[in-house]
Scaffold this motif. Sequence first.
Motif, PDB file in Angstrom:
ATOM      1  N   GLN A 183      50.962  38.781  48.996  1.00 53.13           N
ATOM      2  CA  GLN A 183      51.808  38.299  47.901  1.00 53.13           C
ATOM      3  C   GLN A 183      51.011  38.317  46.582  1.00 53.13           C
ATOM      4  O   GLN A 183      49.809  38.061  46.563  1.00 53.13           O
ATOM      5  N   HIS A 184      51.709  38.625  45.476  1.00 52.22           N
ATOM      6  CA  HIS A 184      51.077  38.637  44.160  1.00 52.22           C
ATOM      7  C   HIS A 184      51.990  37.961  43.145  1.00 52.22           C
ATOM      8  O   HIS A 184      53.220  38.011  43.278  1.00 52.22           O
ATOM      9  N   LEU A 185      51.378  37.339  42.162  1.00 51.02           N
ATOM     10  CA  LEU A 185      52.125  36.759  41.052  1.00 51.02           C
ATOM     11  C   LEU A 185      51.803  37.568  39.804  1.00 51.02           C
ATOM     12  O   LEU A 185      50.642  37.853  39.513  1.00 51.02           O
ATOM     13  N   CYS A 186      52.844  37.933  39.083  1.00 49.74           N
ATOM     14  CA  CYS A 186      52.700  38.839  37.944  1.00 49.74           C
ATOM     15  C   CYS A 186      53.190  38.165  36.669  1.00 49.74           C
ATOM     16  O   CYS A 186      54.306  37.616  36.640  1.00 49.74           O
ATOM     17  N   LEU A 244      45.190  42.787  38.326  1.00 44.00           N
ATOM     18  CA  LEU A 244      45.243  43.360  36.993  1.00 44.00           C
ATOM     19  C   LEU A 244      44.928  42.265  35.979  1.00 44.00           C
ATOM     20  O   LEU A 244      45.453  41.158  36.084  1.00 44.00           O
ATOM     21  N   ASP A 245      44.097  42.613  35.004  1.00 40.11           N
ATOM     22  CA  ASP A 245      43.723  41.645  33.979  1.00 40.11           C
ATOM     23  C   ASP A 245      43.854  42.310  32.623  1.00 40.11           C
ATOM     24  O   ASP A 245      43.115  43.242  32.311  1.00 40.11           O
ATOM     25  N   GLN A 274      43.966  49.812  40.264  1.00 37.71           N
ATOM     26  CA  GLN A 274      43.275  48.572  39.926  1.00 37.71           C
ATOM     27  C   GLN A 274      43.739  47.411  40.797  1.00 37.71           C
ATOM     28  O   GLN A 274      42.952  46.544  41.176  1.00 37.71           O
ATOM     29  N   LEU A 275      45.035  47.407  41.116  1.00 37.52           N
ATOM     30  CA  LEU A 275      45.585  46.318  41.927  1.00 37.52           C
ATOM     31  C   LEU A 275      45.007  46.348  43.343  1.00 37.52           C
ATOM     32  O   LEU A 275      44.810  45.298  43.965  1.00 37.52           O
ATOM     33  N   VAL A 323      48.120  40.407  37.000  1.00 36.12           N
ATOM     34  CA  VAL A 323      48.568  40.258  38.387  1.00 36.12           C
ATOM     35  C   VAL A 323      47.448  39.618  39.196  1.00 36.12           C
ATOM     36  O   VAL A 323      46.307  40.111  39.186  1.00 36.12           O
ATOM     37  N   GLN A 324      47.767  38.508  39.911  1.00 36.48           N
ATOM     38  CA  GLN A 324      46.796  37.824  40.749  1.00 36.48           C
ATOM     39  C   GLN A 324      47.344  37.696  42.166  1.00 36.48           C
ATOM     40  O   GLN A 324      48.540  37.497  42.374  1.00 36.48           O
ATOM     41  N   SER A 325      46.442  37.793  43.119  1.00 34.35           N
ATOM     42  CA  SER A 325      46.837  37.706  44.525  1.00 34.35           C
ATOM     43  C   SER A 325      47.109  36.258  44.915  1.00 34.35           C
ATOM     44  O   SER A 325      46.376  35.340  44.522  1.00 34.35           O
ATOM     45  N   LEU A 326      48.169  36.078  45.709  1.00 34.32           N
ATOM     46  CA  LEU A 326      48.488  34.765  46.269  1.00 34.32           C
ATOM     47  C   LEU A 326      48.125  34.683  47.746  1.00 34.32           C
ATOM     48  O   LEU A 326      48.361  33.656  48.384  1.00 34.32           O
TER      49      LEU A 326
END
Length: 316
Positions: free
Chosen positions: A129-132, A101-102, A95-96, A122-125
């Motif tokens: 890079q990702h912020l979780c 991820l939601d 999914q990532l 999880v969202q893309s920066l």
Amino acid sequence: PLKDSEGNSGGLLGQIEDLSELRAMQAQVEQKQQQLELFLQHSPLAIVQMDEQEHLRQANNLMLKRFGYSEAELNKLSLYQLFSEPGQAARAAKQLQKGGLDSFHASLKDKQGKLHPSEIFVQSLGQGQHLCWIADVSEKAFQQDKFDNLLEHSSLAMAVLTDNGFTRLNPAACAYFGIQDEQQLFGFYPYSEGLNADAEAAAKLKQRLGQLKQDGKALSLVWQHQHGDEVLPCQATYVPMFKGGVLDSVLCIWMDMRAIHQAAAERLEAINLRQAAERQMAEQQQLLQNSQDQLASKAKSLVDTQSKLQSAEQNL
């Protein structure tokens, strides 16, 4: 310096740039960064950053505390290494790759191996890079376990209905509908024609359940399902269950009334038999009364005859 044609210094040319605005902007950026850092450290969610190699970086205090790792230890791990089940980790990675991820639910394990039911975002920066964000849903999992236990061991027939039909049926519901495995009715609805006497009854029940979804109020009614040749009278109750203020599913409860109907039929039969016996007894009593009347009449005739004989004897 300014020089004439002969190379002699004749003065200086200077330039002054006002950096006040730039300094103010830098101060604002630093203030925002401090506010963001303060927010991250005091957030009720465990927060961590993932780099392009999917290693965990810059975890907040709650993340370190919940999973028992130091910052250096956590930097050596990827998010997927916290998953307790490889299958869940594989689905999360898939999914990532599609973007993020939601509300992904999984059991994560801490340094000591203790499981933490979690909801992961999880969202893309950008630039890999990702912020979780990781929310602790242990209480929700506990409540879900209690509900599952109630559903499993209830003596009432119960099922969970979603937009995709039945997704859970407890053993009592399987016994009520006469099936061996709950999956035999997965995808069915209470108003499916295969669970009702005819299409008209199915349409009527579908309309009632559609009204329930609009009103959001529980519905209770006496109904008669049918599965195969078996007629299934019941007291049906449908309870809407909400998640985040939105209708998520409907809890279906059926109280099997076959035994009650059977008892009522047996009671009616007993009443009919008693009434028949009473009628037969009345008829017998009437016959007896008629016989007694006939006997009395014959006795009277006999007395009259005897009186006539005696009178005749006296005359002779």
